[in-house]
Design a protein around this motif. Structure first.
Motif, short mmCIF file in Angstrom:
data_model
loop_
_atom_site.label_atom_id
_atom_site.label_comp_id
_atom_site.label_asym_id
_atom_site.label_seq_id
_atom_site.Cartn_x
_atom_site.Cartn_y
_atom_site.Cartn_z
N VAL A 135 47.40 37.94 38.52
CA VAL A 135 46.92 39.30 38.75
C VAL A 135 45.52 39.46 38.18
O VAL A 135 44.62 40.03 38.81
CB VAL A 135 47.87 40.32 38.11
N ALA A 136 45.30 38.91 36.98
CA ALA A 136 44.00 39.04 36.33
C ALA A 136 42.90 38.39 37.16
O ALA A 136 41.82 38.96 37.35
CB ALA A 136 44.04 38.41 34.95
N LEU A 137 43.17 37.18 37.66
CA LEU A 137 42.17 36.49 38.47
C LEU A 137 41.85 37.26 39.74
O LEU A 137 40.69 37.44 40.11
CB LEU A 137 42.68 35.10 38.84
N ALA A 138 42.90 37.73 40.42
CA ALA A 138 42.67 38.45 41.67
C ALA A 138 41.87 39.72 41.44
O ALA A 138 40.90 40.00 42.14
CB ALA A 138 44.02 38.78 42.32
N LEU A 139 42.29 40.49 40.45
CA LEU A 139 41.58 41.74 40.18
C LEU A 139 40.18 41.49 39.67
O LEU A 139 39.23 42.18 40.05
CB LEU A 139 42.37 42.56 39.15
N ALA A 140 40.03 40.50 38.80
CA ALA A 140 38.72 40.24 38.21
C ALA A 140 37.70 39.85 39.25
O ALA A 140 36.59 40.37 39.28
CB ALA A 140 38.84 39.13 37.17
N LEU A 141 38.05 38.95 40.15
CA LEU A 141 37.07 38.44 41.10
C LEU A 141 36.92 39.32 42.32
O LEU A 141 35.87 39.34 42.95
CB LEU A 141 37.44 37.02 41.51
N LEU A 142 37.95 40.07 42.66
CA LEU A 142 37.82 40.99 43.78
C LEU A 142 37.28 42.34 43.34
O LEU A 142 36.92 43.18 44.15
CB LEU A 142 39.17 41.18 44.47
N ALA A 161 33.14 41.17 23.23
CA ALA A 161 32.82 40.78 24.61
C ALA A 161 32.76 41.97 25.55
O ALA A 161 32.07 41.93 26.58
CB ALA A 161 33.86 39.78 25.11
N THR A 162 33.49 43.05 25.22
CA THR A 162 33.54 44.20 26.13
C THR A 162 32.70 45.38 25.65
O THR A 162 32.63 46.41 26.33
CB THR A 162 35.00 44.67 26.30
N TYR A 178 32.40 35.41 34.22
CA TYR A 178 33.85 35.37 33.99
C TYR A 178 34.08 34.66 32.66
O TYR A 178 33.49 33.61 32.39
CB TYR A 178 34.54 34.59 35.12
N ARG A 179 34.95 35.25 31.82
CA ARG A 179 35.24 34.62 30.54
C ARG A 179 36.73 34.68 30.26
O ARG A 179 37.37 35.70 30.51
CB ARG A 179 34.49 35.32 29.40
N PHE A 197 45.78 35.59 24.99
CA PHE A 197 44.57 35.29 25.75
C PHE A 197 43.93 36.60 26.21
O PHE A 197 44.56 37.67 26.21
CB PHE A 197 44.86 34.41 26.97
N PHE A 198 42.67 36.49 26.60
CA PHE A 198 42.03 37.61 27.30
C PHE A 198 41.18 37.10 28.43
O PHE A 198 40.76 35.93 28.45
CB PHE A 198 41.24 38.53 26.35
N VAL A 199 40.92 37.99 29.39
CA VAL A 199 40.03 37.73 30.51
C VAL A 199 39.06 38.90 30.59
O VAL A 199 39.47 40.07 30.54
CB VAL A 199 40.80 37.61 31.85
#
Length: 480
Positions: free
Chosen positions: A17-24, A179-180, A213-214, A200-202
């Motif tokens: 979910v994190a990858l999809a939301l982050a990159l989209l 980071a944020t 992306y981190r 972990f965090f994204v």
């Protein structure tokens, strides 16, 4: 401070979910309500989950590389995987049932391998930080060290990948807050997605000209992670690359390095949005039901080998300029008999090759590739004490078999014609080294392959020789 640990499968689902939301760039608040039960999805899920876990993850990883799947390769089946499979099948007008038949699975593996080869993607153990991570070496060829880890960069500096590690003491929460947090000296920087979990965090974001992306993970030995920064103009390619890298990332690896994915056949196509892989061409001859021989020069340094439309692997070591290839699957090859005696000086021979100029490309990407079979006239000669053939060979003709006028195999071209030379549009006759029947017989015997002995017969026309041997002569493609 002790940390609650998410189960591995749950962590992978969260990462998906994190990858999809982050990159989209989709915020959590925009997520749509879950649809009602879908019988087709349920049937596809049951079929998918009957597969071994390694194969389930391999399918999802391949879908990442073809640009259809933007989640983590967790091995769990859901709407993301269902839609990804159907999107992949749509190009070939396959049934939108969320399942892959054997031919579709092979096609997916081939397209994914083309993308990996194009990027030079390989899993490495980073000595500086201890992480395992996939590196697209052709896209990021420049390697250096950073204060806290390793760095890979594109030649133009527009894409940078950094790994990092810290000793125990610094907390994940503190690094996440840093980071944020707003950066007054960079007012154009904005966070597009952030996710903090116990281990972990994204964080993803943008600047006026770039994206980043981190990911950082916590473990007994401290914090380990990676970050990627890249020019916005490259988003179409690098967004997908980020997903592939993130899916490969292991912050605290255990056990041996995973083996490279097995692929039925390295494709002659490119996956949309990726660079076209560098290819070398040659010719092979079937010498057993699923074994072929070619010149060792054809497959030297290859990351993948395809014989005809099937994948192949080297069998044993090169000898006398030849190498055997075990060819995957498919029907058994027709095998040509081997003549025992060496060719006499100036004996007329017929060589069968595949013309590199005969490639046919279809569609906006390379969906179909065909090489043109050609018959070439030759004469047996000797260069010093070595057997050779005088013939008009060109690049892509290494490994071509030579037959006598009775259609019996005399030898294999081991030289590699690397320069395209035409005189008034015609390829000149030149002498090229060959491995004769004795050398081929020795190679086969050593490898446990029984040569088929030829018997004398009537002389044939060139067309009749080609018709007799054509089904045994195969094009070779080497992915570099």
């Amino acid at each position: 401070m002790s940390r609650a640990r998410l189960p591995h499968s749950r962590t992978q689902q969260v990462l998906a979910v994190a990858l999809a939301l982050a990159l989209l760039g989709a915020p959590l608040a925009s997520a749509q309500p879950a649809p009602g039960p879908n019988p087709q999805l349920a049937a596809a899920q049951a079929s998918f989950e009957s597969l071994p876990e390694a194969e389930r993850k391999a399918i999802q990883t391949d879908l990442i590389w073809t640009g259809h799947f933007n989640g983590a390769a967790s091995g769990s089946y859901g709407p993301l995987t269902f839609r990804a499979i159907n999107a992949m099948k749509a190009a070939a007008r396959g049934a939108p049932d969320g399942m892959l038949n054997p031919a579709e699975r092979r096609a997916l593996a081939q397209a994914a391998q083309a993308a990996r080869d194009a990027a030079g993607f390989r899993l490495i153990a980073d000595e500086k930080t201890g992480v395992r991570i996939g590196i697209p070496a052709k896209i990021l060829p420049k390697r250096d060290v950073s204060p806290s880890g390793s760095r890979w960069q594109s030649e133009d500096g527009k894409v940078t990948l950094d790994t990092s590690a810290t000793t125990p003491g610094e907390t994940l929460e503190a690094v996440f807050e840093k980071a944020t947090a707003p950066t007054p000296n960079n007012p154009g920087r904005k966070i597009t997605y952030k996710l903090l979990r116990p281990d972990f965090f994204v964080v993803t974001g943008e600047t006026p000209t770039g994206k980043f992306y981190r990911r950082l993970a916590a473990g007994p030995s401290g914090l380990r992670g990676f970050s990627i920064g890249y020019d916005k103009a490259l988003s179409g390619t690098v967004d997908k690359l980020v997903i592939a890298i993130a899916s490969s990332f292991e912050p605290f690896p255990t056990g041996p390095m995973p083996a490279a994915p097995a692929v039925a056949a390295a494709p002659p196509a490119r996956a949309t949005g990726w660079l076209v892989p560098q290819l070398r061409y040659g010719v092979a001859l079937a010498v057993a039901e699923r074994v072929a021989v070619t010149a060792s020069a054809v497959v030297e340094g290859c990351k993948s080998v395809q014989v005809g439309d099937r994948g192949a692997k080297l069998r044993g070591s090169p000898e006398s300029g030849l190498v055997l290839l075990d060819v995957a699957g498919g029907p058994a090859f027709a095998v040509q008999p081997l003549r025992g005696e060496a060719p006499s000086d100036r004996e007329s021979l017929t060589l069968v090759a595949y013309d590199e100029d005969g490639y046919r490309r279809t569609g906006p990407a390379l969906h179909g590739v065909s090489r043109m079979a050609v018959a070439l006239p030759g004469q047996a000669v000797h260069v010093g004490s070595h057997a050779a053939v005088l013939a008009p060979l060109q690049p892509g003709h290494a490994g071509s078999p030579a037959f006598d006028r009775q259609g019996r195999l005399v030898g294999i071209v081991t030289a590699n014609p690397s320069d395209k030379v035409l005189i008034a549009g015609v390829a000149p006759q030149r002498a090229y080294a060959i491995a004769d029947g004795a050398a081929l017989h020795a190679l086969l015997t050593k490898a446990g392959v029984s040569p088929v002995a030829a018997t004398p017969g009537p002389e044939l026309s060139t067309g009749a020789v080609v018709a007799k041997v054509a089904s045994s002569v195969l094009p070779v493609m080497c992915g570099l």
